[in-house]
Design a protein around this motif. Structure first.
Motif, short mmCIF file in Angstrom:
data_model
loop_
_atom_site.label_atom_id
_atom_site.label_comp_id
_atom_site.label_asym_id
_atom_site.label_seq_id
_atom_site.Cartn_x
_atom_site.Cartn_y
_atom_site.Cartn_z
N UNK A 117 12.34 -5.66 37.15
CA UNK A 117 11.15 -6.02 36.35
C UNK A 117 11.22 -5.36 34.99
N UNK A 118 11.53 -4.08 34.97
CA UNK A 118 11.57 -3.35 33.70
C UNK A 118 12.67 -3.91 32.80
N UNK A 119 13.84 -4.18 33.39
CA UNK A 119 14.93 -4.74 32.59
C UNK A 119 14.57 -6.10 32.02
N UNK A 120 13.86 -6.90 32.81
CA UNK A 120 13.51 -8.25 32.36
C UNK A 120 12.51 -8.23 31.20
N UNK A 121 11.46 -7.41 31.32
CA UNK A 121 10.47 -7.40 30.23
C UNK A 121 11.04 -6.77 28.98
N UNK A 122 11.93 -5.78 29.15
CA UNK A 122 12.56 -5.18 27.97
C UNK A 122 13.46 -6.17 27.25
N UNK A 123 13.97 -7.16 28.00
CA UNK A 123 14.82 -8.18 27.39
C UNK A 123 14.02 -9.24 26.64
N UNK A 124 12.71 -9.20 26.74
CA UNK A 124 11.81 -10.13 26.03
C UNK A 124 10.80 -9.30 25.23
N UNK A 125 11.26 -8.54 24.24
CA UNK A 125 10.39 -7.58 23.55
C UNK A 125 9.24 -8.21 22.79
N UNK A 126 9.36 -9.47 22.42
CA UNK A 126 8.30 -10.12 21.65
C UNK A 126 7.26 -10.79 22.53
N UNK A 127 7.37 -10.63 23.85
CA UNK A 127 6.43 -11.28 24.77
C UNK A 127 5.63 -10.20 25.51
N UNK A 128 4.35 -10.44 25.71
CA UNK A 128 3.44 -9.37 26.11
C UNK A 128 2.82 -9.53 27.49
N UNK A 129 3.15 -10.61 28.21
CA UNK A 129 2.49 -10.86 29.49
C UNK A 129 3.48 -11.01 30.65
N UNK A 130 3.04 -10.54 31.81
CA UNK A 130 3.72 -10.77 33.08
C UNK A 130 2.79 -11.63 33.93
N UNK A 131 3.29 -12.68 34.50
CA UNK A 131 2.49 -13.55 35.36
C UNK A 131 2.79 -13.22 36.82
N UNK A 132 1.74 -12.97 37.60
CA UNK A 132 1.89 -12.65 39.01
C UNK A 132 0.64 -13.13 39.75
N UNK A 133 0.62 -12.94 41.07
CA UNK A 133 -0.54 -13.40 41.83
C UNK A 133 -1.17 -12.27 42.63
N UNK A 134 -2.46 -12.39 42.86
CA UNK A 134 -3.23 -11.35 43.53
C UNK A 134 -2.95 -11.28 45.02
N UNK A 135 -2.31 -12.30 45.59
CA UNK A 135 -2.02 -12.31 47.02
C UNK A 135 -0.65 -11.72 47.34
#
Length: 420
Positions: A117-135
């Motif tokens: 997860x950390x590697x993936x979001x760091x690879x998209x530095x200009x994007x600010x959201x993670x989409x996930x579900x509450x279940x």
């Protein structure tokens, strides 16, 4: 105490149907390859901890005597250094639909999930959201919340109907040019709903986002085709349907095309290009090995190797076919004999959308599960009112399921069973 003739709780037609399904089961003989203690009447928790194989029981002492006891540290040169990728390739080939060089074994599910997860979001530095579900499973939600806080991002939560699971339309509605990563479970841990992995992956890619799939309740029980669906990332545990034992190491999948782009956040000696150089700086290994961190559990990989060999002998299509029959039989028996006791089926009725467990709900299920355990019938309880019937296809028989559900009916019709 349970009746010695507990199957009398069921219509004779159900008992006969279970026996006939067992007779016709092409995988029935494989059940004898598992450790089957006399004290366990029915084991319906293979989706939490799979039974051990007899070959594993016999292999572990030999490992202690030979690879560990005789070869000692020399075994790292003999074969241990390559085991994380060798076993990873076997997982990819046998259960993930993944070509070699994309799957590695090491760390726990939680640690691997954090790293990817950390590697993936760091690879998209200009994007600010993670989409996930509450279940989703608590660990997944906790880690996503922590990574969002660490990196200054937010989690955009989808709130799906627990009975139907996350739909592609819900994911599409949450996606946008700010989405860095989508994280979902392929099979929901509560209901066993199977998400539309190809459609959701394609939707995330159209939005320019990466997608990571949690395969904990899929690997070894449900067909997965990561390469064909162009999946980016995946994680999964080794102790459920892969029967690796308590605390078995997990696996991580990183598509070839992303391996040089992603920087894993926990650099360790085992992921170094030259692990024994002991130099001052970290230089990542090439390929999937760079996603290792510290020393992996070699001992923990032995049961995984044994179970993967058994799954490969059976073939995943046959494993999935039996899984569908087992869950379908469970739903049918619940409808025929437990519905009158107030039990409802909280899992999908469409077999294409149902994983390898069935959740049965009733206000008294917490007490029911406790009494079942006393009888040697072992499912698990999921709050607030769910009994999960976990059906590991290679070690579960239809008669075992019928026996367990007969015990459930007997307890529910016992006036001493608490109402809630």
């Amino acid at each position: 105490m349970p009746s010695p003739d507990v199957l009398d709780q069921l219509p004779a037609s159900i008992v006969e149907r279970a026996a006939e399904l067992d007779r016709r089961d092409p995988l029935a003989s494989l059940r004898e390859e598992f450790v089957l203690p006399d004290g366990v009447v029915a084991y319906l928790d293979g989706n939490s901890l799979g039974r051990p194989l007899t070959v594993t029981r016999d292999r572990l002492p030999r490992f202690v005597e030979q690879e560990w006891g005789e070869r000692l540290i020399r075994s790292w040169d003999d074969r241990w250094m390559d085991r994380p990728t060798v076993v990873g390739d076997a997982i990819g080939r046998v259960v993930l639909g993944a070509s070699a060089g994309q799957t590695v074994v090491g760390d726990s599910t939680s640690v691997l999930l954090y790293k990817l997860v950390r590697a993936a979001v760091d690879a998209r530095p200009d994007r600010t959201e993670i989409v996930a579900d509450t279940e989703n499973f608590p660990t997944d939600r906790f880690i996503l919340t922590a990574v969002a806080a660490e990196t200054g991002r937010t989690v955009r939560w989808i709130r799906p109907d627990p009975a139907t699971g996350v739909q592609p339309s819900e994911v599409s509605a949450a996606l946008g040019d700010r989405t860095a990563l989508v994280v979902l479970s392929h099979v929901a841990y509560k209901s066993a709903f199977v998400a539309d992995l190809p459609a959701i992956t394609a939707a995330a890619h159209r939005a320019g986002a990466l997608v990571l799939w949690d395969l904990c309740h899929s690997a070894g029980a449900v067909d997965v085709h990561l390469d064909a669906a162009d999946v980016d990332l995946a994680v999964g545990c080794g102790y459920k349907f892969l029967n690796g034992g308590p605390g078995a190491p997990a696996f991580g999948y990183v598509a070839h095309r992303l391996q040089r782009e992603l920087v894993q956040p926990i650099p360790g000696w085992m992921g170094h290009a030259e692990p024994f150089a002991m130099g001052p700086d970290y230089v990542p290994a090439s390929g999937i090995r760079r996603f290792l961190s510290g020393t992996p559990s070699i001992l923990g990989m032995l049961p995984l190797e044994d179970m993967l060999a058994l799954i490969e002998r059976a073939g995943m299509p046959a494993v999935r076919a039996k899984s569908v029959l087992l869950t379908g039989f469970t739903v049918a028996v619940a409808d025929e004999v437990l519905a009158s006791c107030g039990v409802t089926v909280a899992s999908p009725r469409d077999p294409e959308r149902r994983g390898a467990h069935v959740t049965l709900e009733h206000d008294a299920m917490r007490a029911v599960v406790a009494r079942l355990w006393d009888r040697g019938v072992i499912p698990d309880f999921r709050p607030t009112r769910g009994l999960r019937v976990g059906l590991s296809p290679l070690s579960t028989s239809f008669t075992e399921v019928a026996t367990a559900l007969a015990h459930v009916r007997q307890i529910l019709t016992d006036p001493d069973t608490p109402a809630g």
